[in-house]
Scaffold this motif. Sequence first.
Motif, PDB file in Angstrom:
ATOM      1  N   ASP A 241     -26.729 -50.538  -4.519  1.00 26.66           N
ATOM      2  CA  ASP A 241     -27.392 -51.575  -5.356  1.00 26.66           C
ATOM      3  C   ASP A 241     -27.335 -52.896  -4.830  1.00 26.66           C
ATOM      4  O   ASP A 241     -27.570 -53.742  -5.612  1.00 26.66           O
ATOM      5  N   GLY A 242     -26.207 -53.156  -4.132  1.00 26.22           N
ATOM      6  CA  GLY A 242     -25.707 -54.630  -3.699  1.00 26.22           C
ATOM      7  C   GLY A 242     -26.211 -55.085  -2.558  1.00 26.22           C
ATOM      8  O   GLY A 242     -27.074 -54.880  -2.000  1.00 26.22           O
ATOM      9  N   ILE A 243     -25.302 -55.712  -1.800  1.00 27.00           N
ATOM     10  CA  ILE A 243     -25.548 -56.488  -0.548  1.00 27.00           C
ATOM     11  C   ILE A 243     -25.507 -55.257   0.573  1.00 27.00           C
ATOM     12  O   ILE A 243     -26.358 -55.260   1.491  1.00 27.00           O
ATOM     13  N   LEU A 244     -24.836 -54.389   0.504  1.00 30.56           N
ATOM     14  CA  LEU A 244     -24.948 -53.087   1.398  1.00 30.56           C
ATOM     15  C   LEU A 244     -25.783 -51.907   1.073  1.00 30.56           C
ATOM     16  O   LEU A 244     -25.895 -51.741  -0.230  1.00 30.56           O
ATOM     17  N   THR A 245     -26.534 -51.666   2.024  1.00 33.13           N
ATOM     18  CA  THR A 245     -27.379 -50.529   1.768  1.00 33.13           C
ATOM     19  C   THR A 245     -27.338 -49.459   2.753  1.00 33.13           C
ATOM     20  O   THR A 245     -26.717 -49.646   3.896  1.00 33.13           O
ATOM     21  N   ASP A 246     -27.917 -48.314   2.550  1.00 34.95           N
ATOM     22  CA  ASP A 246     -27.716 -47.334   3.669  1.00 34.95           C
ATOM     23  C   ASP A 246     -26.176 -46.837   4.063  1.00 34.95           C
ATOM     24  O   ASP A 246     -26.091 -46.610   5.436  1.00 34.95           O
ATOM     25  N   LEU A 247     -25.395 -46.960   3.283  1.00 36.90           N
ATOM     26  CA  LEU A 247     -24.015 -46.607   3.468  1.00 36.90           C
ATOM     27  C   LEU A 247     -24.166 -44.861   3.445  1.00 36.90           C
ATOM     28  O   LEU A 247     -24.296 -44.651   2.457  1.00 36.90           O
ATOM     29  N   ASP A 248     -23.622 -44.299   4.833  1.00 33.47           N
ATOM     30  CA  ASP A 248     -24.004 -42.851   4.710  1.00 33.47           C
ATOM     31  C   ASP A 248     -22.496 -42.364   4.894  1.00 33.47           C
ATOM     32  O   ASP A 248     -21.516 -42.584   5.080  1.00 33.47           O
ATOM     33  N   GLN A 249     -22.635 -40.787   5.062  1.00 32.15           N
ATOM     34  CA  GLN A 249     -21.246 -40.008   5.250  1.00 32.15           C
ATOM     35  C   GLN A 249     -20.819 -40.318   6.688  1.00 32.15           C
ATOM     36  O   GLN A 249     -19.526 -40.439   6.905  1.00 32.15           O
ATOM     37  N   GLY A 250     -21.619 -40.763   7.699  1.00 25.76           N
ATOM     38  CA  GLY A 250     -21.078 -41.050   8.800  1.00 25.76           C
ATOM     39  C   GLY A 250     -20.100 -42.345   8.744  1.00 25.76           C
ATOM     40  O   GLY A 250     -19.244 -42.501   9.595  1.00 25.76           O
ATOM     41  N   ASP A 251     -20.696 -43.309   7.762  1.00 20.09           N
ATOM     42  CA  ASP A 251     -19.704 -44.593   7.730  1.00 20.09           C
ATOM     43  C   ASP A 251     -18.281 -44.226   7.056  1.00 20.09           C
ATOM     44  O   ASP A 251     -17.403 -44.625   7.646  1.00 20.09           O
ATOM     45  N   ILE A 252     -18.323 -43.112   6.138  1.00 16.76           N
ATOM     46  CA  ILE A 252     -17.239 -43.022   5.317  1.00 16.76           C
ATOM     47  C   ILE A 252     -16.327 -42.263   6.676  1.00 16.76           C
ATOM     48  O   ILE A 252     -14.900 -42.330   6.468  1.00 16.76           O
ATOM     49  N   GLU A 253     -16.783 -41.383   7.412  1.00 16.39           N
ATOM     50  CA  GLU A 253     -16.139 -40.827   8.455  1.00 16.39           C
ATOM     51  C   GLU A 253     -15.290 -41.712   9.442  1.00 16.39           C
ATOM     52  O   GLU A 253     -14.376 -41.559   9.972  1.00 16.39           O
ATOM     53  N   GLU A 254     -16.200 -42.570   9.790  1.00 12.09           N
ATOM     54  CA  GLU A 254     -15.625 -43.735  10.487  1.00 12.09           C
ATOM     55  C   GLU A 254     -14.477 -44.467   9.823  1.00 12.09           C
ATOM     56  O   GLU A 254     -13.417 -44.931  10.751  1.00 12.09           O
ATOM     57  N   ALA A 255     -14.519 -44.859   8.700  1.00 13.75           N
ATOM     58  CA  ALA A 255     -13.320 -45.311   7.814  1.00 13.75           C
ATOM     59  C   ALA A 255     -12.089 -44.475   8.089  1.00 13.75           C
ATOM     60  O   ALA A 255     -11.104 -44.879   8.177  1.00 13.75           O
ATOM     61  N   LEU A 256     -12.302 -43.068   7.787  1.00 14.99           N
ATOM     62  CA  LEU A 256     -11.359 -42.200   7.713  1.00 14.99           C
ATOM     63  C   LEU A 256     -10.699 -42.079   9.185  1.00 14.99           C
ATOM     64  O   LEU A 256      -9.689 -41.787   9.368  1.00 14.99           O
ATOM     65  N   ASP A 257     -11.529 -42.144  10.061  1.00 16.37           N
ATOM     66  CA  ASP A 257     -10.941 -42.025  11.397  1.00 16.37           C
ATOM     67  C   ASP A 257     -10.059 -43.077  11.540  1.00 16.37           C
ATOM     68  O   ASP A 257      -9.042 -43.038  12.433  1.00 16.37           O
ATOM     69  N   SER A 258     -10.308 -44.168  11.178  1.00 16.30           N
ATOM     70  CA  SER A 258      -9.863 -45.588  11.449  1.00 16.30           C
ATOM     71  C   SER A 258      -8.411 -45.302  10.637  1.00 16.30           C
ATOM     72  O   SER A 258      -7.360 -45.763  11.246  1.00 16.30           O
ATOM     73  N   ALA A 259      -8.527 -45.050   9.385  1.00 18.43           N
ATOM     74  CA  ALA A 259      -7.182 -44.655   8.846  1.00 18.43           C
ATOM     75  C   ALA A 259      -6.217 -43.820   9.517  1.00 18.43           C
ATOM     76  O   ALA A 259      -5.029 -43.801   9.596  1.00 18.43           O
ATOM     77  N   LYS A 260      -6.761 -42.729   9.983  1.00 16.53           N
ATOM     78  CA  LYS A 260      -6.028 -41.657  10.767  1.00 16.53           C
ATOM     79  C   LYS A 260      -5.527 -42.363  11.988  1.00 16.53           C
ATOM     80  O   LYS A 260      -4.248 -42.151  12.063  1.00 16.53           O
ATOM     81  N   ALA A 261      -6.024 -43.124  12.719  1.00 13.15           N
ATOM     82  CA  ALA A 261      -5.703 -43.852  14.156  1.00 13.15           C
ATOM     83  C   ALA A 261      -4.452 -44.747  13.651  1.00 13.15           C
ATOM     84  O   ALA A 261      -3.517 -44.737  14.651  1.00 13.15           O
TER      85      ALA A 261
END
Length: 312
Positions: A241-261
């Motif tokens: 609903d704001g500046i970001l749109t189309d944030l999907d599960q793939g984006d969440i997985e990228e964040a989790l992978d970075s946290a893991k790394a």
Amino acid sequence: MRFNPKADISRGRVSDAGRGGGRGGAAGGGMRMPLPGGARAGGGIGGILIVVLFVVLTQCTGLMSDGGGGTGSQGQAQPEGIDTGDERYANCRTGADANEDPDCARVAVTLSLESYWADTLPEQAGTELSPAAINTFSGAVSTGCGEASSQVGPFYCPPDQQIYLDTTFFDDVLQGQLGGQGGDFVEPYVLGHEYGHHIQNLMGTMGKVRTQKGPDSDAVRLELQADCYAGMWTRDASDGDGILTDLDQGDIEEALDSAKAVGDDRIQQKSGQGVDPEGWTHGSAAQRMAWFTRGYEEGTLEACDTFSASRL
């Protein structure tokens, strides 16, 4: 991840310091990051361990030594917005620009973080937001926390209320040397984590840090809370609903992978050491992913209270 093409991002508090002078190496005057497991700075993976730790913990310690455990930065004037003379970001005006230019995407993410915390911090903590600014640089930069080089990696400087970032970190270190999968939501996760440190600064949470190392240390609790705060913002951004749109599960997985790394155990393994929890300053890969997920799923400051958690 995409941005609303009609969004106005011209107010983004992002500027570029260019290529700084001075010596290479970590920030001086007690600002050097502790390396997990006692690894020495220098060549190879041991040398780049400095880079992957997202906040200089000795900065937080120095901040708390002002006597009273305050944040040390409250009451300062708000950081200025984008410098109109800054050519790197001068053409970042709309979300459409952010969809085409990674520099403009950085500006849009910063505005999204500011908008989220401007609402959330007063609502949930009764504290008004004094916005943080983002400064990109190359080589070295002078800050209120001392001089820092690119080897320090992304970090938040409490006296400045600013986040410093050499953007080569993501390709050269997070992917190239630590094996992160990369993706367009990696940098937003890092910025969300660093903005989380700014929120901790405003709330006085940094004054709670007394123990600097160990699996249950205050330093680890501080870092995991910043991951949780990044998850809170991501939850809100995913609504589209704001500046970001189309944030999907793939984006969440990228964040989790970075946290893991950037988990302490993973860093220790990459440096050829055995896993030693007593050397941890930021938390394990599993902990970092778990607390990001908790913030994403629950979306409250209360849920992110790592300092009250009996188990991390």
